[in-house]
Structures are given as structure tokens and as C-alpha cells.
Motif scaffolding. Structure first.
Motif, PDB file in Angstrom:
ATOM      1  N   UNK A  51      54.289  44.104  44.336  1.00 49.82           N
ATOM      2  CA  UNK A  51      54.922  45.284  43.743  1.00 49.82           C
ATOM      3  C   UNK A  51      54.331  45.585  42.369  1.00 49.82           C
ATOM      4  N   UNK A  52      54.150  44.530  41.577  1.00 49.52           N
ATOM      5  CA  UNK A  52      53.624  44.748  40.235  1.00 49.52           C
ATOM      6  C   UNK A  52      52.152  45.158  40.259  1.00 49.52           C
ATOM      7  N   UNK A  53      51.430  44.687  41.263  1.00 49.27           N
ATOM      8  CA  UNK A  53      49.996  44.974  41.323  1.00 49.27           C
ATOM      9  C   UNK A  53      49.718  46.350  41.910  1.00 49.27           C
ATOM     10  N   UNK A  54      50.716  46.931  42.591  1.00 52.77           N
ATOM     11  CA  UNK A  54      50.489  48.135  43.371  1.00 52.77           C
ATOM     12  C   UNK A  54      49.910  49.306  42.569  1.00 52.77           C
ATOM     13  N   UNK A  55      50.476  49.632  41.378  1.00 48.84           N
ATOM     14  CA  UNK A  55      49.929  50.771  40.635  1.00 48.84           C
ATOM     15  C   UNK A  55      48.417  50.685  40.414  1.00 48.84           C
ATOM     16  N   UNK A  59      45.575  53.070  42.022  1.00 48.96           N
ATOM     17  CA  UNK A  59      44.753  53.861  41.109  1.00 48.96           C
ATOM     18  C   UNK A  59      43.260  53.660  41.392  1.00 48.96           C
ATOM     19  N   UNK A  60      42.847  52.420  41.575  1.00 48.54           N
ATOM     20  CA  UNK A  60      41.412  52.143  41.666  1.00 48.54           C
ATOM     21  C   UNK A  60      40.934  51.897  43.087  1.00 48.54           C
ATOM     22  N   UNK A  61      41.844  51.542  43.982  1.00 47.06           N
ATOM     23  CA  UNK A  61      41.452  51.313  45.372  1.00 47.06           C
ATOM     24  C   UNK A  61      40.424  50.200  45.479  1.00 47.06           C
ATOM     25  N   UNK A  62      39.523  50.348  46.425  1.00 46.35           N
ATOM     26  CA  UNK A  62      38.512  49.323  46.650  1.00 46.35           C
ATOM     27  C   UNK A  62      37.562  49.183  45.467  1.00 46.35           C
ATOM     28  N   UNK A  63      37.476  50.278  44.687  1.00 47.71           N
ATOM     29  CA  UNK A  63      36.600  50.262  43.520  1.00 47.71           C
ATOM     30  C   UNK A  63      36.927  49.084  42.598  1.00 47.71           C
ATOM     31  N   UNK A  64      38.185  48.700  42.626  1.00 52.02           N
ATOM     32  CA  UNK A  64      38.649  47.615  41.761  1.00 52.02           C
ATOM     33  C   UNK A  64      37.826  46.335  41.973  1.00 52.02           C
ATOM     34  N   UNK A 284      50.701  49.609  30.721  1.00 52.98           N
ATOM     35  CA  UNK A 284      51.246  49.264  32.028  1.00 52.98           C
ATOM     36  C   UNK A 284      50.149  49.084  33.061  1.00 52.98           C
ATOM     37  N   UNK A 285      49.130  49.954  32.960  1.00 54.01           N
ATOM     38  CA  UNK A 285      48.052  49.874  33.941  1.00 54.01           C
ATOM     39  C   UNK A 285      47.262  48.574  33.753  1.00 54.01           C
ATOM     40  N   UNK A 289      46.754  45.841  36.487  1.00 53.81           N
ATOM     41  CA  UNK A 289      45.417  45.398  36.915  1.00 53.81           C
ATOM     42  C   UNK A 289      45.312  43.882  36.853  1.00 53.81           C
ATOM     43  N   UNK A 290      45.863  43.310  35.776  1.00 48.89           N
ATOM     44  CA  UNK A 290      45.861  41.846  35.669  1.00 48.89           C
ATOM     45  C   UNK A 290      46.658  41.228  36.814  1.00 48.89           C
TER      46      UNK A 290
END
Lengths: 323, 281
Positions: A51-55, A59-64, A284-285, A289-290
Motif C-alpha cells: 500500500x505504501x509503495x503503490x504511489x 507514478x513510475x511504472x516499470x521505469x522505476x 511523500x513520493x 519510492x523508498x
């Protein structure tokens, strides 16, 4: 244990005895409930972290996972350098640790007399008990200066033509993290290897010796060759430990998000960036992301440890002749 | 003697020597690490280390009393929360552990035990810290999650060492099953179970990563369990990364305390187990 017949079907004549069985049922429910609590805990870990990682993942999708970009001010995140750092430091650790672990497991199980194998085994097990933070402190103030002044100049001279040993010796960096990790995963790999070797029946060894094999030929033919899959499982378990190791690596790897082939360069791993930035995330982002990195770490550890345990238990069953 | 035979003997010798060398290499790091920790730690440790609060950066003296108290509180809380739960789960997996469900739960427990501790920190951050802020409770919760699967698995292993005839004797006397477990099996496995609990405590006392962003840290004694709380490993980490010589000294002293704690517990439990080992050997 299971061999003991269940008492719950016994004669329910007198009320007092029925009460006893009621207590039995309650006891069973309670301990079963606590065991199910483990499952609840694991699932809620997955849910909370997801849940926490979802945003960030949205936002970045596979690009992450395929871009190298960790801009905390510009809120743009890609974890490639961290994945590289984790994988590379673990590979260095495995290259050093696997021969040592298999060697010490062979020595303790097959060669050493009991008076020697007990204390040496204890020393190796104690390596697993020392807190990670102590390894970090030692790595930072003892190992890194030693690598910088003694080991790295030697490596540069001997293997300087390889891109792996390029650049000025810094001490702190990928190599140092790899060495510290190697020390930390050796007891894990060695102890699983010992279990695996112990599962091979003595008759297999005696057969080799009886045919005139030397001690080493016996080890090679009847121990090492038969236990390949088990040893692979042990190595994967060690890898799982190396992936998640945080404090020691954070202290000796230099903490710079970059992808450099040279082992002298500082780097950053998935776990170390969490230790460095989580408590003071800028936005928050950033926090999300972390957390997404933590989620990957979690999933990878579940997959790695699950498969390793599967492989090892299958090997042991095969050796016991159950399959 | 022909050449092939001599060659085989030679290869044998070289390989065995190689294995011996690798074994030495595996045993060396423990000595190297503990020698340096002893050397640097003994030079820095004093009575003040246990009784004084930290001094400011660059100042001589001071100690880590707050961190030692904080660690004791959080480890104690974690023990209180995880030991009954873990022990009960261990009882289920050992005494009722032959079903498919039990095998599945055992696997789950193994997975929990091998979860990186920093991930546990994130979980507790999302579960508690987000709502109430950094606190000793959050730190204790993280340590509980780490300790729980270790307690469950070790107590299971120890209970399994008790031979079945003990259970059968109890059942034959007409004892209900729960009484057999609580009054016969548990006492028989007592020293082993205590060993497991001590080892789990030792493991948890040195954990740093899950406390970094749950208990955070504190330069003073915490006044309540709802405040950020110092812990020995986190304080060692912060001091180790500081540029001040005095703080690095304190970090070595802290490391010495941690290592001694772990080694003493490991050694003593081993001796305890050896002197009382009735069944397993």
C-alpha cells in the motif's frame, strides 16, 4: 507428536472427562491460532508495504526498475543503480564466500577429528551471531584502510588491466562491502552445506573408499558430486542473506548511487539507501519510492528463500530415500 | 610405484591441504573482528559509559546510559510480546505438526525469519509510526516481529527432541493432551527452549536496521514509551559515522558491549545445553 493417538475421541461418559476434553480443544484452538498468526503477520506485511509503495510504482511504472535516476529534490526516482549495487556486492561476496564455506563444511564434516571440528564449528557459527553493526564498524575503521593500503595496490598491479580493478584505491566501496558480506554469509552457507553433506549415507563414501579412491577422490565423487543441488540451495540462502544485509553494507559501501564497473568505486544498495534516507524522506513520493525498494527487497527475499528451502529439503528427502 | 598412482596421491594431498586452508580462512575472521573490537573497545570503555548521558560533539567523556536503558526496555518488551506467542506457535508445530496446514505454517515461519530486518522496519513504520510517530513501542514492535519466528522455530525443534514415550506415558495415565504438553513435554525440553529464547534475545539486542526509523534515537532518557528512544546499536551507528574522534571511541565501546553480550549468551547457553542434554545426544 503425530504418532500419539488423539485423545479427543475417547469415551465421553462422565461429565468430568468431557470437561477435560473441552480443555484439550481450547488448548488446540489457541496454539493453532497463534501459529496462524504467523501467516497473518506475513500477509499484513505484504499488504502494508504494498500500500505504501503503490504511489511510486504507479507514478513510475516499470521505469522505476530500469532507469538510474535518484533525484530527491526533483522527485524523480529510478532504482537501477541500487539494484546494480545489491547484485554486484552480493556477487563479490559469493565469489569469496562459496569456496570458503564449502571448504570449511567439508573439513568439519569429513576430515576433522571431533575435538577440532567442535571448536572450529563454534567459531564459524559465532560469525553469524555478531551484530551487523559491529561488522560495519570493523569494516569502516579496520578493513577499509587495510584494503586501501595493502590489498588494492596489489590487485591494481596484478589485475589492473581488468576494468574491475581500475582507478585509485579508496578503501570504502564495492570491494569492501563484498568482503564484509562474504564474512557475514559464510556461516549461513557453511551450516546448510554441513546439513546437506550429513544427509549423504555413509555407505556411499565407503563404496568409493572400498574401490580404492583416495580421500579427495572420495570427497569429489561421493560427496561433492552427489550434493550439487543441495549446495546450490545453500548458496541461494546465502544470497538471500546478502541481498537483505543492511547496516554493515551501509557503513562500508560509500553510499553513492552510481553504476561503475570498478570495484573500488563507492556504490549504494537497495538496503543501504533505506537505512540512509528512510527516516528523513523529503516528500511523500520519496518515501513511497523508498518503500517500493523495500517491497522489491521483500519479494526477492520471499522468492529466494522459498526456492532455496524447497531445493534443500528436496535434496535431503532424496538422500533419505523418500522420493 | 607407477606415475598415475603417485599423481593421485599428490592431488589428494594438495586438495586436502586446500580444504584445510579454506577452513582456517573461515575461522580467522572471528578472531580478527573480536581482537580489534576488544582492543579498541577496552581503550574506550569506562564506568561512565554505563552511567552517563552522551556529551556534545567533540567533548571528552560521557556515556551511553540512555541507549543501554532504551535497548533493555525495547528488547524486554519484545520478549514479553513474542515469547508467549512464539512458544505457543512452536507447540502447535511440534505437537500437532503433521498436517498440511502445519507444514504450510512452518514454511511461513521460515519465510518470516529470513525477511531482511530493514523490511520489518518499513512494515512497522507503515503500521505504527505513520500514525503515532517514532516511539519505543514501534521499536519494540519491530523487534517482536523479528524475534517471533526465531522463538517459534527453535522451541519447535527443542520440543521435537523430547521422545514420544514421554507423551505416551502421560496419555496412558489418563492425562489430557494439554496437560501432557504443559506438564511433561515442556519441562522435559526446558533447557533447550530457554537456550533458544536466549539466542533469540541476543540476536534481537544487536539489531540496528529495524530501529533506525521506528525508535529513531534520543540523546536523553526517554520519559515515556511514546517518545523516540535511544538504543545501543543505533547509537553505535550514529557515533561510528560521526567525524569526531571521541564519538568514534564511544562507538567502539558500544560495539564491545554488544559483542560481549552476544558471545557470553552463546557460550553460556551452549554449556547449559551440554550439561543438561538428556535425550538428544
Amino acid at each position: 507428536m503425530s504418532q500419539v493417538a488423539s485423545t479427543t475421541e475417547a469415551i465421553p461418559q462422565r461429565s468430568r472427562r468431557r470437561d477435560l476434553h473441552l480443555a484439550d480443544r481450547i488448548f488446540y484452538r489457541v496454539v493453532k491460532g497463534t501459529a496462524w498468526g504467523m501467516m497473518v503477520l506475513l500477509l499484513s506485511m505484504i499488504v502494508v508495504i504494498m500500500t505504501m509503495a503503490w504511489p511510486a510504482l504507479k507514478e513510475f511504472g516499470l521505469r522505476f526498475f530500469v532507469t538510474n535516476d535518484w533525484d530527491t529534490l526533483g522527485d524523480s526516482f529510478g532504482a537501477l543503480a541500487l539494484i546494480y549495487g545489491t547484485v554486484m556486492s552480493s556477487i563479490v561476496a559469493l565469489v569469496i564466500s562459496v569456496p570458503v564455506s564449502v571448504g570449511v563444511a567439508l573439513f568439519l564434516n569429513e576430515l576433522a577429528p571431533r575435538w577440532l571440528s567442535k571448536p572450529v564449528g563454534f567459531l564459524v557459527e559465532m560469525l553469524a551471531a555478531i551484530p551487523s553493526i559491529v561488522y560495519g564498524l570493523w569494516g569502516l575503521y579496520v578493513l577499509a584502510p587495510f584494503l586501501r593500503s595493502e590489498v588494492q595496490p596489489f590487485l591494481s598491479e596484478a589485475f589492473g588491466f581488468l576494468p574491475l580493478f581500475e582507478g585509485p584505491p579508496l578503501g570504502v566501496g564495492m570491494l569492501c562491502a563484498g568482503v564484509v558480506l562474504a564474512i557475514m554469509i559464510t556461516p549461513t552457507i557453511a551450516s546448510v552445506c554441513r546439513e546437506v553433506f550429513a544427509a549423504i549415507p555413509v555407505a556411499v563414501r565407503e563404496a568409493a573408499l572400498g574401490l580404492g579412491a583416495t580421500r579427495w577422490e572420495m570427497l569429489r565423487i561421493s560427496v561433492l558430486r552427489t550434493s550439487v543441488s543441495g549446495v546450490v540451495g545453500a548458496v541461494i540462502l546465502g544470497l538471500g542473506r546478502a541481498f537483505g544485509e543492511t547496516m554493515a553494507v551501509t557503513m562500508v559501501i560509500g553510499n553513492i548511487e552510481q553504476i561503475k564497473l570498478s570495484l573500488y568505486e563507492p556504490a549504494q544498495t537497495m538496503a543501504s539507501i533505506l537505512a540512509n534516507q528512510y527516516a528523513e524522506a523529503d516528500s511523500d513520493l520519496h518515501l513511497s519510492a523508498l518503500t517500493a525498494i523495500g517491497f522489491c527487497l521483500f519479494v526477492v527475499s520471499l522468492v529466494v528463500n522459498g526456492s532455496a528451502r524447497f531445493v534443500v529439503s528436496k535434496f535431503e528427502k532424496r538422500e533419505r530415500g523418500e522420493v | 610405484m607407477d606415475f598415475a598412482y603417485r599423481r593421485r596421491k599428490f592431488v589428494n594431498l594438495v586438495s586436502l591441504a586446500g580444504i584445510f586452508g579454506l577452513a582456517v580462512l573461515a575461522a580467522v575472521p572471528f578472531f580478527v573482528v573480536s581482537v580489534f573490537v576488544l582492543d579498541k573497545g577496552l581503550g574506550a570503555i569506562s564506568w561512565d559509559f554505563f552511567t552517563q548521558l552522551p556529551k556534545g560533539p567533540g567533548e571528552e567523556g560521557g556515556g551511553m546510559a540512555n541507549a543501554i536503558v532504551g535497548s533493555a526496555i525495547m528488547v524486554g518488551l519484545a520478549a514479553v510480546l513474542s515469547i508467549p506467542w512464539g512458544l505457543a506457535a512452536g507447540i502447535f508445530m511440534s505437537e500437532y505438526g503433521d498436517s498440511r496446514t502445519a507444514r504450510c505454517l512452518r514454511f511461513t515461519t521460515d519465510l518470516l525469519a529470513s525477511t531482511p530486518s530493514i523490511v520489518v522496519g518499513i512494515f512497522v513504520y507503515g503500521l505504527i509510526v505513520v500514525y503515532t510517530g517514532f516511539s519505543a513501542w514501534a521499536g519494540a514492535a519491530a523487534l517482536t516481529v523479528i524475534m517471533l519466528p526465531i522463538v517459534a522455530r527453535t522451541s519447535e525443534e527443542m520440543l521435537k527432541l523430547v521422545p514420544d514415550h514421554v507423551r505416551e506415558a502421560g496419555l496412558a495415565l489418563g492425562l489430557p493432551r494439554w496437560k501432557v504438553i504443559v506438564r511433561l513435554v515442556l519441562p522435559a525440553a526446558k533447557s533447550g527452549v530457554i537456550t533458544g529464547l536466549m539466542l533469540a534475545l541476543a540476536r534481537v539486542a544487536g539489531e540496528t536496521a529495524p530501529l533506525l526509523f521506528t525508535a529513531l534515537g534520543n540523546n536523553y532518557h526517554s520519559e515515556s514509551l511514546n517518545q523516540p528512544t535511544a538504543s545501543l546499536p543505533v547509537q553505535v551507528y550514529n557515533y561510528a559515522m560521526s567525524p569526531f574522534e571521541e564519538m568514534q571511541q564511544q562507538a567502539w565501546a558500544g560495539a564491545l558491549v554488544l559483542v560481549l553480550f552476544v558471545v557470553v549468551i552463546n557460550l553460556s547457553t551452549r554449556l547449559l545445553l551440554r550439561s543438561k542434554q538428556g535425550w538428544s545426544s
